[in-house]
Design an enzyme around this catalytic site. Structure first.
Site, PDB file in Angstrom:
ATOM      1  N   LYS A 173      -2.285   0.578 -25.137  1.00 33.54           N
ATOM      2  CA  LYS A 173      -2.669   0.458 -26.547  1.00 33.54           C
ATOM      3  C   LYS A 173      -1.390   0.459 -27.393  1.00 33.54           C
ATOM      4  O   LYS A 173      -0.607  -0.476 -27.270  1.00 33.54           O
ATOM      5  CB  LYS A 173      -3.637   1.581 -26.914  1.00 33.54           C
ATOM      6  CG  LYS A 173      -4.953   1.503 -26.102  1.00 33.54           C
ATOM      7  CD  LYS A 173      -5.939   2.533 -26.520  1.00 33.54           C
ATOM      8  CE  LYS A 173      -7.281   2.354 -25.863  1.00 33.54           C
ATOM      9  NZ  LYS A 173      -7.387   2.879 -24.495  1.00 33.54           N
TER      10      LYS A 173
ATOM     11  N   TYR B 255       0.845  -1.199   0.000  1.00 35.70           N
ATOM     12  CA  TYR B 255       0.000   0.000   0.000  1.00 35.70           C
ATOM     13  C   TYR B 255       0.875   1.243   0.000  1.00 35.70           C
ATOM     14  O   TYR B 255       1.852   1.304   0.746  1.00 35.70           O
ATOM     15  CB  TYR B 255      -0.914   0.028   1.236  1.00 35.70           C
ATOM     16  CG  TYR B 255      -2.370   0.003   0.831  1.00 35.70           C
ATOM     17  CD1 TYR B 255      -2.947   1.120   0.242  1.00 35.70           C
ATOM     18  CD2 TYR B 255      -3.148  -1.130   1.005  1.00 35.70           C
ATOM     19  CE1 TYR B 255      -4.270   1.095  -0.162  1.00 35.70           C
ATOM     20  CE2 TYR B 255      -4.468  -1.164   0.603  1.00 35.70           C
ATOM     21  CZ  TYR B 255      -5.028  -0.044   0.022  1.00 35.70           C
ATOM     22  OH  TYR B 255      -6.330  -0.062  -0.384  1.00 35.70           O
TER      23      TYR B 255
ATOM     24  N   THR C  25      -3.712   6.270 -22.041  1.00 32.49           N
ATOM     25  CA  THR C  25      -3.653   4.918 -21.482  1.00 32.49           C
ATOM     26  C   THR C  25      -2.260   4.387 -21.809  1.00 32.49           C
ATOM     27  O   THR C  25      -1.558   4.941 -22.662  1.00 32.49           O
ATOM     28  CB  THR C  25      -4.715   3.989 -22.110  1.00 32.49           C
ATOM     29  OG1 THR C  25      -4.584   4.048 -23.531  1.00 32.49           O
ATOM     30  CG2 THR C  25      -6.124   4.365 -21.711  1.00 32.49           C
TER      31      THR C  25
ATOM     32  N   GLU D  44      -0.514   4.815  -0.427  1.00 35.19           N
ATOM     33  CA  GLU D  44      -1.338   6.020  -0.640  1.00 35.19           C
ATOM     34  C   GLU D  44      -0.486   7.272  -0.535  1.00 35.19           C
ATOM     35  O   GLU D  44       0.345   7.383   0.369  1.00 35.19           O
ATOM     36  CB  GLU D  44      -2.446   6.075   0.417  1.00 35.19           C
ATOM     37  CG  GLU D  44      -3.691   5.344   0.001  1.00 35.19           C
ATOM     38  CD  GLU D  44      -4.814   5.511   1.006  1.00 35.19           C
ATOM     39  OE1 GLU D  44      -4.650   6.234   1.998  1.00 35.19           O
ATOM     40  OE2 GLU D  44      -5.869   4.890   0.790  1.00 35.19           O
TER      41      GLU D  44
ATOM     42  N   ASP E 138      -6.206  13.725 -25.322  1.00 33.47           N
ATOM     43  CA  ASP E 138      -6.262  12.335 -24.877  1.00 33.47           C
ATOM     44  C   ASP E 138      -5.561  11.512 -25.964  1.00 33.47           C
ATOM     45  O   ASP E 138      -6.146  11.200 -26.998  1.00 33.47           O
ATOM     46  CB  ASP E 138      -7.737  11.911 -24.727  1.00 33.47           C
ATOM     47  CG  ASP E 138      -7.885  10.453 -24.314  1.00 33.47           C
ATOM     48  OD1 ASP E 138      -6.878   9.709 -24.352  1.00 33.47           O
ATOM     49  OD2 ASP E 138      -9.014  10.053 -23.973  1.00 33.47           O
TER      50      ASP E 138
ATOM     51  N   ARG F  20      -2.249  -2.478 -18.604  1.00 31.65           N
ATOM     52  CA  ARG F  20      -3.403  -1.587 -18.492  1.00 31.65           C
ATOM     53  C   ARG F  20      -3.061  -0.528 -17.454  1.00 31.65           C
ATOM     54  O   ARG F  20      -2.530  -0.845 -16.390  1.00 31.65           O
ATOM     55  CB  ARG F  20      -4.645  -2.373 -18.059  1.00 31.65           C
ATOM     56  CG  ARG F  20      -4.913  -3.594 -18.873  1.00 31.65           C
ATOM     57  CD  ARG F  20      -6.316  -4.068 -18.722  1.00 31.65           C
ATOM     58  NE  ARG F  20      -7.178  -3.282 -19.569  1.00 31.65           N
ATOM     59  CZ  ARG F  20      -7.280  -3.448 -20.890  1.00 31.65           C
ATOM     60  NH1 ARG F  20      -6.599  -4.393 -21.499  1.00 31.65           N
ATOM     61  NH2 ARG F  20      -8.075  -2.701 -21.603  1.00 31.65           N
TER      62      ARG F  20
HETATM   63  C1  LIG Z   1      -9.349   7.846 -26.426  1.00 37.06           C
HETATM   64  C2  LIG Z   1      -9.582   6.982 -25.214  1.00 37.06           C
HETATM   65  N1  LIG Z   1      -9.541   7.524 -23.993  1.00 37.06           N
HETATM   66  C3  LIG Z   1      -9.761   6.804 -22.889  1.00 37.06           C
HETATM   67  C4  LIG Z   1     -10.037   5.468 -22.952  1.00 37.06           C
HETATM   68  C5  LIG Z   1     -10.372   4.721 -21.709  1.00 37.06           C
HETATM   69  O1  LIG Z   1      -9.440   3.800 -21.323  1.00 37.06           O
HETATM   70  P1  LIG Z   1      -9.805   2.613 -20.313  1.00 37.06           P
HETATM   71  O2  LIG Z   1     -10.543   1.602 -21.081  1.00 37.06           O
HETATM   72  O3  LIG Z   1      -8.452   2.196 -19.854  1.00 37.06           O
HETATM   73  O4  LIG Z   1     -10.605   3.212 -19.214  1.00 37.06           O
HETATM   74  C6  LIG Z   1     -10.081   4.837 -24.199  1.00 37.06           C
HETATM   75  C7  LIG Z   1     -10.368   3.405 -24.304  1.00 37.06           C
HETATM   76  O5  LIG Z   1     -10.575   2.809 -25.270  1.00 37.06           O
HETATM   77  C8  LIG Z   1      -9.867   5.621 -25.363  1.00 37.06           C
HETATM   78  O6  LIG Z   1      -9.941   5.091 -26.601  1.00 37.06           O
END
Ligand SMILES: Cc1ncc(COP(=O)(O)O)c(C=O)c1O
Length: 476
Positions: free
Chosen positions: A311, A124, A308, A126, A282, A317
């Site tokens: 990908k 842990y 993320t 935090e 994003d 993940r």
């Molecule tokens: C552009 C984008 N942002 C955020 C996410 C969310 O990711 P997660 O599935 O890890 O929550 C995704 C997932 O496919 C995504 O394509």
């Protein structure tokens, strides 16, 4: 006997050599490897030997005390939970068997898996490095700081100008944390609508991002199926969103981040006597391409960048949030929104695995990989187009493409296409296309991506073959 002709002078020597080659070597080499790589059997580690009977009863005591030659040589540890072991084995087999064209998936390295399955999961932590709410975090701090250092270095960012939070558990909580940090509740978030390629967390009603904040939706042009920056500018000026999101789930083209910056800067808030909306990119889908130099970097233009890690970046993940460091203190606000705002203890095993992936992504081999991902997507797109399929926006500049398989009733529905392909071992996902007239459950399109199969070494020729296979399956 085989070596008699090589060593005819002495029978003893031959016996010695055979013994060494067939018996001693197979024992010595794995032992050396185990010592060199540190990949010892977990059960042989002190704490696990002592705890084994606690977890599995007396049965396992006898089991562990019996020396198992096969286990020793091949470094295999049989899992006690055979039901889960069987399911993991079955999934591994499935993954190996199929052609995986899911644009958001990839195959991580053994090192990433090892970090994920490590003892770091027991801890842990935090808080943040140097400011934890639990004792015993000297090593956790080092793990987290190393991940941060590698993240900034990978994207060529100065720690004086950018901060990075590596604690988000996944992409969705990362995005929501940014809104929590920077947009007042009920405030406006301008994001691409889901059916045009945006993500749920870009303000869709069904997501927390659309319940606690208000989406100003934008889409692509009906003519080009690409972003119309002029239209976007008009919308932003009129609606005055607090934050604009660029970066998508199903948009195959390069995004002009400079134009987004200009649009954000032009937003005026007369009642607050100030101008300038926040720009969040994003880059979840194309982060690996940015790292490998195969897609433009959003960092020169954005205030905040989320991504993320699982990908194109090819990690476990997880997610990261990069924030610009200046008088606005975006970084401090984001950190507070993640902990204690949204999350409790960080997943240190996941953070360590992210650090491993970030190091891998900094290698010349990864640069080559990122370039190949894009070349493969173009090859797949061009071949499908040549075979008569309509590619949304006419092609791709990235790792993914959208195929209009419905083609106004001349083709087949997206669900049927995805089901048929799965039966033939090709995994894709059904997807809406811009201005879709069909439902999201059976839309007009399928989304194809090249990151996973490029990891497995496929090149343009393989993808042209895959295109022909897809064509055959969809036409029969
Ligand atoms: C552009 C984008 N942002 C955020 C996410 C969310 O990711 P997660 O599935 O890890 O929550 C995704 C997932 O496919 C995504 O394509």
């Amino acid at each position: 006997m085989l070596y008699n002709s090589l060593y005819p002078a002495s029978h003893f020597k031959t016996y010695d050599f055979t013994f060494f080659t067939f018996f001693l070597l197979p024992l010595v080499i794995p032992a050396c490897l185990r010592v060199c790589t540190g990949r010892r059997r977990r059960e042989s580690r002190g704490q696990y030997r002592n705890l084994d009977s606690h977890f599995h009863g007396n049965d396992s005591q006898t089991r562990s005390s019996n020396f198992n030659l096969a286990t020793y040589i091949f470094n295999l540890t049989p899992m006690h939970d055979t039901q889960i072991r069987k399911l993991i084995d079955a999934e591994e087999k499935r993954q190996k068997k199929v052609i995986n064209l899911v644009a958001s998936e990839n195959y991580v390295s053994k090192d990433v898996l090892e970090a994920l399955g490590s003892e770091l999961t027991n801890k842990y932590a935090e808080g943040y490095p140097g400011k934890r709410y639990y004792g015993g975090n000297e090593i956790s701090d080092k793990v987290e700081m190393l991940a941060q250092e590698r993240a900034l270095k990978l994207f060529k960012l100065s720690p004086n100008e950018w901060s990075v939070n590596v604690q988000p558990l996944s992409g969705s909580p990362a995005n929501v944390a940014v809104y929590l940090a920077l947009v007042p509740q009920g405030g406006k978030i301008m994001g691409m609508t889901l059916s045009h390629g945006g993500h749920l967390t870009h303000g869709q009603k069904v997501s927390a991002s659309g319940k606690f904040w208000m989406q100003v939706p934008y889409g692509v042009s009906s003519e080009t199926e690409m972003i119309d920056y002029k239209e976007l500018g008009v919308l932003a000026t009129r609606e005055k969103p607090a934050l604009i999101v660029a970066g998508y789930t199903a948009y195959p083209r390069v995004v002009d981040f400079k134009k987004f910056r200009e649009i954000a800067d032009a937003v005026v808030y007369p009642e607050q006597g100030r101008r300038g909306a926040l720009l969040m990119v994003d880059m979840s889908h194309f982060a690996g391409l940015v790292a490998g130099g195969a897609y433009p970097s959003p960092f020169p233009c954005a205030d905040v960048v989320t991504t993320t890690t699982h990908k194109t970046l090819r990690g476990p993940r997880g997610a990261m949030i990069f924030a610009r460091k200046d008088a606005r203190e975006l970084d401090k606000k984001v950190d507070k929104a993640i902990f204690p705002g949204m999350q409790g203890g960080p997943h240190l095993n996941q953070i360590a695995a992210v650090a491993v992936a970030l190091k891998e992504a900094a290698s010349p081999a990864f640069k080559k990989y990122a370039g190949q991902v894009v070349k493969n997507a173009k090859a797949l797109s061009d071949e499908l187009a040549r075979l008569g399929w309509r590619i949304v926006s006419g092609g791709t500049d990235s790792h993914l493409l959208l195929v209009d398989v419905w083609m106004n009733g001349k083709g087949i529905g997206g669900k049927e296409a995805s089901d048929r392909l799965e039966k033939e071992g090709i995994i894709v996902n059904k997807n809406t296309i811009p201005f879709d007239t069909r439902s999201p459950f059976d839309p007009s399109g399928i989304r194809l991506g090249t990151p996973a199969e490029t990891t497995r070494g496929k090149t343009e020729k393989d993808f042209r073959d895959i295109a022909r296979k897809i064509d055959k399956v969809l036409r029969n």
